[in-house]
Design a protein around this motif. Structure first.
Motif, PDB file in Angstrom:
ATOM      1  N   GLN A 144       0.836  -1.241  -0.164  1.00  0.00           N
ATOM      2  CA  GLN A 144       0.014   0.007   0.072  1.00  0.00           C
ATOM      3  C   GLN A 144       0.888   1.369  -0.126  1.00  0.00           C
ATOM      4  O   GLN A 144       0.313   2.386  -0.671  1.00  0.00           O
ATOM      5  N   THR A 180      -3.921 -15.302  -3.720  1.00  0.00           N
ATOM      6  CA  THR A 180      -3.488 -14.247  -2.900  1.00  0.00           C
ATOM      7  C   THR A 180      -3.065 -12.824  -3.985  1.00  0.00           C
ATOM      8  O   THR A 180      -3.545 -11.846  -3.715  1.00  0.00           O
ATOM      9  N   GLU A 183      -6.335 -11.581  -5.498  1.00  0.00           N
ATOM     10  CA  GLU A 183      -7.208 -10.666  -4.504  1.00  0.00           C
ATOM     11  C   GLU A 183      -6.749  -9.450  -4.457  1.00  0.00           C
ATOM     12  O   GLU A 183      -7.232  -8.253  -4.622  1.00  0.00           O
ATOM     13  N   LEU A 184      -5.108  -9.302  -4.385  1.00  0.00           N
ATOM     14  CA  LEU A 184      -4.263  -8.141  -4.447  1.00  0.00           C
ATOM     15  C   LEU A 184      -4.657  -7.064  -5.517  1.00  0.00           C
ATOM     16  O   LEU A 184      -4.973  -5.976  -5.459  1.00  0.00           O
ATOM     17  N   SER A 186      -7.337  -7.236  -7.758  1.00  0.00           N
ATOM     18  CA  SER A 186      -8.540  -6.962  -7.701  1.00  0.00           C
ATOM     19  C   SER A 186      -8.769  -5.832  -6.764  1.00  0.00           C
ATOM     20  O   SER A 186      -9.616  -5.004  -6.991  1.00  0.00           O
ATOM     21  N   GLU A 187      -8.121  -5.675  -5.649  1.00  0.00           N
ATOM     22  CA  GLU A 187      -8.534  -4.696  -4.606  1.00  0.00           C
ATOM     23  C   GLU A 187      -7.876  -3.483  -5.195  1.00  0.00           C
ATOM     24  O   GLU A 187      -8.936  -2.483  -5.104  1.00  0.00           O
ATOM     25  N   TYR A 188      -6.678  -3.337  -5.928  1.00  0.00           N
ATOM     26  CA  TYR A 188      -6.421  -2.288  -6.399  1.00  0.00           C
ATOM     27  C   TYR A 188      -7.014  -1.679  -7.691  1.00  0.00           C
ATOM     28  O   TYR A 188      -7.136  -0.579  -7.930  1.00  0.00           O
ATOM     29  N   THR A 190      -9.936  -2.068  -8.442  1.00  0.00           N
ATOM     30  CA  THR A 190     -11.228  -1.151  -8.095  1.00  0.00           C
ATOM     31  C   THR A 190     -10.764   0.177  -7.513  1.00  0.00           C
ATOM     32  O   THR A 190     -12.019   1.164  -7.737  1.00  0.00           O
ATOM     33  N   LYS A 191      -9.694   0.599  -7.028  1.00  0.00           N
ATOM     34  CA  LYS A 191      -9.462   2.016  -6.709  1.00  0.00           C
ATOM     35  C   LYS A 191      -8.966   2.478  -7.727  1.00  0.00           C
ATOM     36  O   LYS A 191      -8.907   4.064  -7.545  1.00  0.00           O
TER      37      LYS A 191
END
Length: 228
Positions: A144, A180, A183-184, A186-188, A190-191
């Motif tokens: 992050q 893993t 998921e990482l 996909s998380e970013y 969306t942002k």
């Protein structure tokens, strides 16, 4: 013996089959031909067969090839190897993409040394997904902070994540690792507006990587033959 063009075609077919099996569009995964240690003549053969994305691991070798092939202006050059501080200017000046940013110092130097006449440098952050001491990359827990730094630099465009999973994993370990990463990513995704690239998957794990959301696979010896 197969030609480079024939081996390229086999790689395209393999990627298409894997994307079909993953119920994904065929144009959702790009092939990066890893040309490290291979002569310019091999890259030219791949280019003549229609390929345009090439990855280099060693800065000076890559810069030399870019210079020799500068008349082929539509090649997209990716630096995928570790970058030392004293080589950042070469990378910032010559490459279109850098997939191996692993710390703030390198990101800032690439930003500061990117020529004003060039578009922002496309970047991926390398994640040390299995926490191996022998590999470069940021630990997922520090991701992050590095994302925020790269996003703040005007001459860089953060496009995604790159990883080199541990070799010789069990199927369960491979599944967990790729899950893993997925998921990482996909998380970013969306942002962040330009975050569209998950560079993972090589000759041995193309199918598994595509099943877990890879958008770019890196294949070398299956295209160019065994390295010297």
């Amino acid at each position: 013996m197969q030609t480079i063009a024939e081996r390229l075609q086999s790689a395209y077919v393999r990627i298409d089959q894997a994307t079909d099996d993953a119920h994904r569009p065929r144009n959702s995964v790009r092939l990066l031909a890893v040309s490290k240690t291979k002569p310019v003549s091999d890259i030219t053969q791949a280019y003549e067969a229609g390929h345009r994305l090439f990855g280099e691991n060693y800065v000076q070798e890559g810069v030399d090839k870019i210079g020799q092939l500068q008349h082929l202006s539509d090649i997209e050059w990716h630096m995928i190897g570790p970058i030392q501080s004293n080589k950042t200017k070469l990378v910032a000046t010559h490459f279109d993409w850098v997939q191996s940013i692993d710390r703030a110092k390198i990101a800032r130097r690439l930003n500061d040394q990117r020529p004003d006449t060039s578009p922002p440098l496309n970047c991926c952050i390398q994640v040390n997904i299995n926490d191996e001491t022998s590999k470069s990359g940021v630990h997922p827990k520090q991701l992050q902070e590095l994302v925020e730094i790269v996003e703040s630099l005007p001459h860089l465009t953060l496009r995604g994540l790159m990883a080199i999973p541990k070799a010789r994993m069990t199927q369960e370990e491979q599944e967990a690792t790729l899950h893993t990463l997925e998921e990482l990513f996909s998380e970013y995704r969306t942002k962040l507006s330009n975050f569209d690239t998950l560079s993972v998957g090589m000759s041995d794990d193309v199918e598994a990587a595509i099943q877990h959301g890879s958008t770019m696979v890196r294949i070398g010896s299956a295209i160019f033959g065994a390295r010297d």
